[in-house]
Design a protein around this motif. Structure first.
Motif, short mmCIF file in Angstrom:
data_model
loop_
_atom_site.label_atom_id
_atom_site.label_comp_id
_atom_site.label_asym_id
_atom_site.label_seq_id
_atom_site.Cartn_x
_atom_site.Cartn_y
_atom_site.Cartn_z
N VAL A 122 -1.23 -2.65 0.02
CA VAL A 122 -1.68 -2.18 1.34
C VAL A 122 -1.34 -0.70 1.50
N THR A 123 -0.16 -0.29 1.06
CA THR A 123 0.21 1.13 1.13
C THR A 123 -0.76 1.98 0.33
N ASN A 124 -1.07 1.55 -0.90
CA ASN A 124 -2.02 2.31 -1.72
C ASN A 124 -3.37 2.44 -1.03
N ALA A 125 -3.85 1.36 -0.42
CA ALA A 125 -5.13 1.41 0.28
C ALA A 125 -5.08 2.39 1.45
N LEU A 126 -3.98 2.40 2.18
CA LEU A 126 -3.85 3.30 3.33
C LEU A 126 -3.72 4.77 2.90
N VAL A 127 -3.02 5.01 1.81
CA VAL A 127 -2.77 6.39 1.37
C VAL A 127 -3.94 6.96 0.58
N HIS A 128 -4.58 6.15 -0.26
CA HIS A 128 -5.56 6.68 -1.20
C HIS A 128 -7.01 6.34 -0.88
N ALA A 129 -7.27 5.56 0.16
CA ALA A 129 -8.64 5.17 0.48
C ALA A 129 -8.90 5.46 1.96
N SER A 130 -10.05 5.04 2.44
CA SER A 130 -10.38 5.25 3.84
C SER A 130 -10.71 3.90 4.48
N GLY A 131 -10.62 3.88 5.79
CA GLY A 131 -10.89 2.66 6.52
C GLY A 131 -9.70 1.71 6.50
N GLY A 132 -9.69 0.79 7.43
CA GLY A 132 -8.63 -0.20 7.46
C GLY A 132 -8.79 -1.20 6.34
N PRO A 133 -7.73 -1.50 5.61
CA PRO A 133 -7.83 -2.45 4.49
C PRO A 133 -7.94 -3.89 4.97
N THR A 134 -8.39 -4.74 4.08
CA THR A 134 -8.43 -6.17 4.31
C THR A 134 -7.51 -6.84 3.30
N LEU A 135 -6.64 -7.70 3.79
CA LEU A 135 -5.73 -8.46 2.94
C LEU A 135 -6.22 -9.90 2.88
N ARG A 136 -6.30 -10.43 1.69
CA ARG A 136 -6.68 -11.84 1.50
C ARG A 136 -5.67 -12.46 0.55
N LEU A 137 -5.06 -13.55 0.97
CA LEU A 137 -4.10 -14.30 0.15
C LEU A 137 -4.69 -15.67 -0.13
N THR A 138 -4.62 -16.08 -1.38
CA THR A 138 -5.10 -17.40 -1.76
C THR A 138 -4.01 -18.08 -2.58
N GLY A 139 -3.58 -19.24 -2.12
CA GLY A 139 -2.58 -20.02 -2.85
C GLY A 139 -3.28 -21.15 -3.57
N GLY A 140 -3.06 -21.24 -4.85
CA GLY A 140 -3.68 -22.30 -5.64
C GLY A 140 -2.63 -23.03 -6.46
N SER A 141 -3.10 -23.87 -7.32
CA SER A 141 -2.19 -24.63 -8.16
C SER A 141 -1.51 -23.70 -9.15
N GLY A 142 -0.28 -23.34 -8.86
CA GLY A 142 0.51 -22.53 -9.78
C GLY A 142 0.37 -21.04 -9.65
N HIS A 143 -0.41 -20.53 -8.68
CA HIS A 143 -0.53 -19.09 -8.52
C HIS A 143 -0.81 -18.69 -7.08
N ILE A 144 -0.52 -17.45 -6.78
CA ILE A 144 -0.93 -16.82 -5.53
C ILE A 144 -1.74 -15.60 -5.91
N ARG A 145 -2.90 -15.47 -5.32
CA ARG A 145 -3.76 -14.30 -5.55
C ARG A 145 -3.69 -13.43 -4.30
N VAL A 146 -3.42 -12.15 -4.51
CA VAL A 146 -3.38 -11.15 -3.44
C VAL A 146 -4.55 -10.22 -3.68
N GLU A 147 -5.38 -10.01 -2.65
CA GLU A 147 -6.50 -9.08 -2.74
C GLU A 147 -6.42 -8.12 -1.57
N VAL A 148 -6.57 -6.83 -1.86
CA VAL A 148 -6.61 -5.83 -0.80
C VAL A 148 -7.89 -5.02 -0.99
N GLY A 149 -8.77 -5.13 -0.02
CA GLY A 149 -10.04 -4.41 -0.06
C GLY A 149 -9.96 -3.14 0.77
N ASP A 150 -10.68 -2.12 0.32
CA ASP A 150 -10.75 -0.86 1.08
C ASP A 150 -12.11 -0.21 0.84
#
Length: 135
Positions: free
Chosen positions: A52-80
Motif C-alpha cells: 500500500v505504501t508503494n502504491a501511495l508513493v509511486h503511483a496515482s489514485g487511491g489504491p485498492t487492497l484485495r485479500l483472498t484466503g485459500g487452502s494454505g495461502h493468503i493472496r494480497v493484491e494492491v491495485g493502483d
C-alpha cells in the motif's frame, strides 16, 4: 471501507493519503481474525503495509487492497493507477526495504496489468481455519 465478498475475500478501496496504510492494516487484521488465521499475522500486515505504501508513493489514485484466503495461502493484491512496474532498489534506510521484504516473506509475487493501471500481488503460506460459508 471493507466489503466482504465471500467467506474468504475482502476488498478495500483506499483514499490517496498515507492514513490509508493504517486502514489497510486494520482491514487485514479483521480478515485474518475472521478467517482463523494461525500463522504469522505480523508478516501479512508488513506485506500489506509495504504494498500500500508503494502504491501511495509511486503511483496515482487511491489504491485498492484485495485479500483472498485459500487452502494454505493468503493472496494480497494492491491495485493502483500507475503505469510503471515495481523495481527492487538497494535495500536500506535511504530507499527502504519494500520489495526485498516481499520477496523474503512471500512464496511468490508479481504484477499484472489491467486497463488503467496494475496490480502488485503476492502470496504467503497461511494456515487457515476457514468456517464454512453460511446461507
Amino acid at each position: 471501507m471493507a466489503t466482504e465478498l465471500d467467506s474468504r475475500t475482502v476488498e478495500c478501496h483506499l483514499a490517496e493519503e498515507m492514513g490509508s496504510i493504517s486502514l489497510a492494516r486494520q482491514a487485514t487484521r479483521d480478515a485474518l481474525a475472521e478467517w482463523g488465521y494461525r500463522g504469522r499475522g505480523e508478516d501479512v500486515l508488513l506485506v500489506v503495509s509495504e504494498l500500500v505504501t508503494n502504491a501511495l508513493v509511486h503511483a496515482s489514485g487511491g489504491p485498492t487492497l484485495r485479500l483472498t484466503g485459500g487452502s494454505g495461502h493468503i493472496r494480497v493484491e494492491v491495485g493502483d493507477c500507475g503505469e510503471g512496474e515495481p523495481e527492487p532498489r538497494a535495500p536500506g534506510p535511504a530507499d527502504g526495504w519494500g520489495l526485498h521484504v516481499i520477496a523474503k516473506l512471500c512464496t511468490s509475487w508479481g504484477t499484472s496489468r489491467h486497463e488503467g493501471g496494475k496490480v502488485v500481488w503476492c502470496e504467503l503460506a497461511a494456515p487457515l481455519a476457514l468456517a464454512a460459508p453460511t446461507g
